[in-house]
Design a protein around this motif. Structure first.
Motif, short mmCIF file in Angstrom:
data_model
loop_
_atom_site.label_atom_id
_atom_site.label_comp_id
_atom_site.label_asym_id
_atom_site.label_seq_id
_atom_site.Cartn_x
_atom_site.Cartn_y
_atom_site.Cartn_z
N ASN A 30 -5.99 2.44 -12.06
CA ASN A 30 -5.92 1.17 -11.46
C ASN A 30 -6.85 0.52 -9.93
OD1 ASN A 30 -3.72 0.17 -13.38
ND2 ASN A 30 -1.94 1.00 -12.04
N TYR A 83 -8.29 -1.40 -6.94
CA TYR A 83 -7.99 -3.11 -6.00
C TYR A 83 -9.12 -3.30 -5.11
CZ TYR A 83 -3.73 -0.96 -7.65
OH TYR A 83 -2.46 -0.18 -8.27
N TYR A 128 -7.26 -7.10 -9.27
CA TYR A 128 -6.85 -5.76 -8.77
C TYR A 128 -7.49 -5.64 -11.00
CZ TYR A 128 -1.95 -7.35 -11.43
OH TYR A 128 -1.30 -7.99 -11.75
N LYS A 162 1.83 6.38 -10.32
CA LYS A 162 1.41 5.24 -10.02
C LYS A 162 1.61 3.92 -9.60
CE LYS A 162 4.41 2.75 -13.21
NZ LYS A 162 4.36 1.64 -14.54
N ASP A 163 2.54 4.45 -8.35
CA ASP A 163 3.13 3.56 -7.37
C ASP A 163 2.06 3.96 -5.86
OD1 ASP A 163 6.28 4.05 -7.85
OD2 ASP A 163 5.24 3.40 -8.93
N THR A 164 1.17 4.92 -5.88
CA THR A 164 0.54 5.09 -4.33
C THR A 164 -1.10 4.65 -4.76
OG1 THR A 164 2.18 7.15 -3.98
CG2 THR A 164 -0.10 6.78 -2.60
N GLN A 165 -1.36 3.89 -3.68
CA GLN A 165 -2.60 3.94 -3.76
C GLN A 165 -3.63 4.28 -2.72
OE1 GLN A 165 -3.51 -0.53 -2.97
NE2 GLN A 165 -1.57 -0.82 -5.35
N TYR A 166 -4.24 4.78 -2.71
CA TYR A 166 -5.13 5.51 -1.99
C TYR A 166 -6.63 4.70 -1.26
CZ TYR A 166 -2.30 9.27 -3.83
OH TYR A 166 -1.20 10.08 -3.93
N PHE A 167 -6.69 4.30 -0.17
CA PHE A 167 -7.44 3.41 0.24
C PHE A 167 -8.82 4.43 -0.41
CE2 PHE A 167 -5.78 -1.07 0.74
CZ PHE A 167 -4.16 -0.30 0.14
N TYR A 212 10.23 1.76 -4.40
CA TYR A 212 9.14 2.20 -3.44
C TYR A 212 8.62 1.39 -2.43
CZ TYR A 212 4.45 5.21 -2.99
OH TYR A 212 3.39 5.50 -2.58
N PRO A 267 6.05 3.07 0.88
CA PRO A 267 5.28 3.61 1.42
C PRO A 267 4.83 3.19 2.92
CG PRO A 267 3.43 1.90 -0.14
CD PRO A 267 5.76 1.74 0.01
N TYR A 315 1.75 2.81 5.89
CA TYR A 315 0.29 3.21 5.95
C TYR A 315 -0.09 3.58 7.36
CZ TYR A 315 -0.81 2.91 0.73
OH TYR A 315 -0.58 3.37 -0.73
N GLY A 367 -10.16 3.18 6.19
CA GLY A 367 -9.61 2.65 5.78
C GLY A 367 -7.92 3.17 5.98
N PRO A 368 -6.72 2.19 5.17
CA PRO A 368 -5.58 2.90 5.27
C PRO A 368 -5.11 4.20 4.92
CG PRO A 368 -5.17 0.39 5.23
CD PRO A 368 -6.93 1.20 4.84
N LEU A 397 -2.27 7.01 3.54
CA LEU A 397 -0.72 7.02 3.63
C LEU A 397 0.12 7.93 4.52
CD1 LEU A 397 1.86 6.63 0.95
CD2 LEU A 397 1.11 8.27 0.00
N ARG A 429 11.91 6.08 -2.09
CA ARG A 429 12.94 5.93 -2.78
C ARG A 429 14.06 5.32 -2.53
NH1 ARG A 429 9.20 5.31 -6.60
NH2 ARG A 429 7.23 6.85 -7.03
N LYS A 481 6.77 -2.26 -3.33
CA LYS A 481 6.16 -2.00 -5.05
C LYS A 481 7.52 -1.89 -5.93
CE LYS A 481 2.97 -0.30 -7.64
NZ LYS A 481 3.51 -0.46 -9.54
N GLU A 529 1.75 -4.07 -10.95
CA GLU A 529 0.65 -3.14 -10.15
C GLU A 529 0.84 -3.33 -8.75
OE1 GLU A 529 1.38 -1.04 -13.62
OE2 GLU A 529 0.86 -0.12 -11.61
N LEU A 565 0.86 -3.72 -4.60
CA LEU A 565 1.94 -3.10 -3.25
C LEU A 565 2.05 -4.57 -2.92
CD1 LEU A 565 0.25 0.22 -2.35
CD2 LEU A 565 2.87 -0.71 -2.94
#
Lengths: 114, 113
Positions: free
Chosen positions: A32, A34, A49, A100-105, B32, B34, B36, B43-44, B46, B51, B93, B99, B101
């Motif tokens: 995914n 964004y 997205y 799938k929850d964590t987004q990496y920038f 969920y 998180p 950052y 960039g941010p 994690l 949870r 999320k 999908e 955040l």
């Protein structure tokens, strides 16, 4: 391991000029993707997205558009930039599978419109 | 209902002190949460995530406390260091839903030496 790239790192463009920012992800399939914008000293605004090639969801009506021509490539475009388009543009990815929850920038692109 | 409210907007802490940043949400479907960390011009990244099945998660000097009934979660930074000076974002999320955040507006933390 997965890596996300953005270019260019910085960009200065005149008002009314076109824009193309590119983001690519390595080491994963069918992520995914964004696009976020961050104004100076402000929070993260989700712009677009994508959950697959050619599938783009727009969050904010504006003069920007996004495309996903390949699985791991995400492009942000504009035909005519406005002063208000200045900001820090961030691409991010997340796994479309189990985690799938964590987004990496990515490292971001600093855009200044003059 | 999709908002995540983060406070304070800015925070100044002395070296060795405890930094506490709070977030609140309305959507009970969020599952969920998180945090950052973002340094200027980067960039941010994690930092830590939780949870709702646990009330606390600790990783080194960073701890998330989660209160499901109050719909609040917080980040605690113990023994704060000047290198912790950054902007911190909480997020939430719904795993079974969008999908996307939902981010808080961020807290700029300054740790004085």
């Amino acid at each position: 391991s997965q890596t996300i790239h953005q270019w260019p790192a910085t960009l200065v463009q005149p008002v009314g000029s076109p824009l193309s920012l590119e983001c690519t992800v390595e080491g994963t399939s069918n992520p995914n993707l964004y696009w976020y914008r961050q104004a100076a000293g402000r929070g993260l605004q989700l712009l677009f997205y994508s959950v697959g090639i050619g599938q783009i969801s727009s969050e904010v009506p504006q003069n920007l558009s996004a495309s996903r021509p390949q699985d791991r490539q995400f492009i942000l475009s504009s035909k005519k930039l406005l002063l208000s388009d200045s900001g820090f543009y961030l691409c991010a990815w997340s796994d479309s599978g189990g985690a799938k929850d964590t987004q990496y920038f990515g490292p971001g692109t600093r855009l200044t419109v003059l | 209902q999709q908002q995540v409210k983060q406070s304070p907007q800015s925070l100044i802490v002395q070296k060795g002190g405890i930094s506490i940043i709070n977030c609140a949400y309305e959507n009970t479907a969020f599952d969920y949460f998180p945090w950052y960390q973002q340094f200027p011009g980067k960039g941010p990244a994690l930092l830590i995530a939780i949870r709702p099945d646990v009330s606390e998660k600790k990783e080194g000097r960073f701890t998330i406390s989660f209160n499901k009934s109050a719909k609040q979660f917080s980040l605690h930074i113990m023994d704060s260091q000047p290198g912790d000076s950054a902007t911190y974002f909480c997020a939430a999320k719904n795993e079974g839903g969008s999908e996307k955040l939902v981010f808080g507006k961020g807290t700029k933390l300054t740790v004085n030496p």
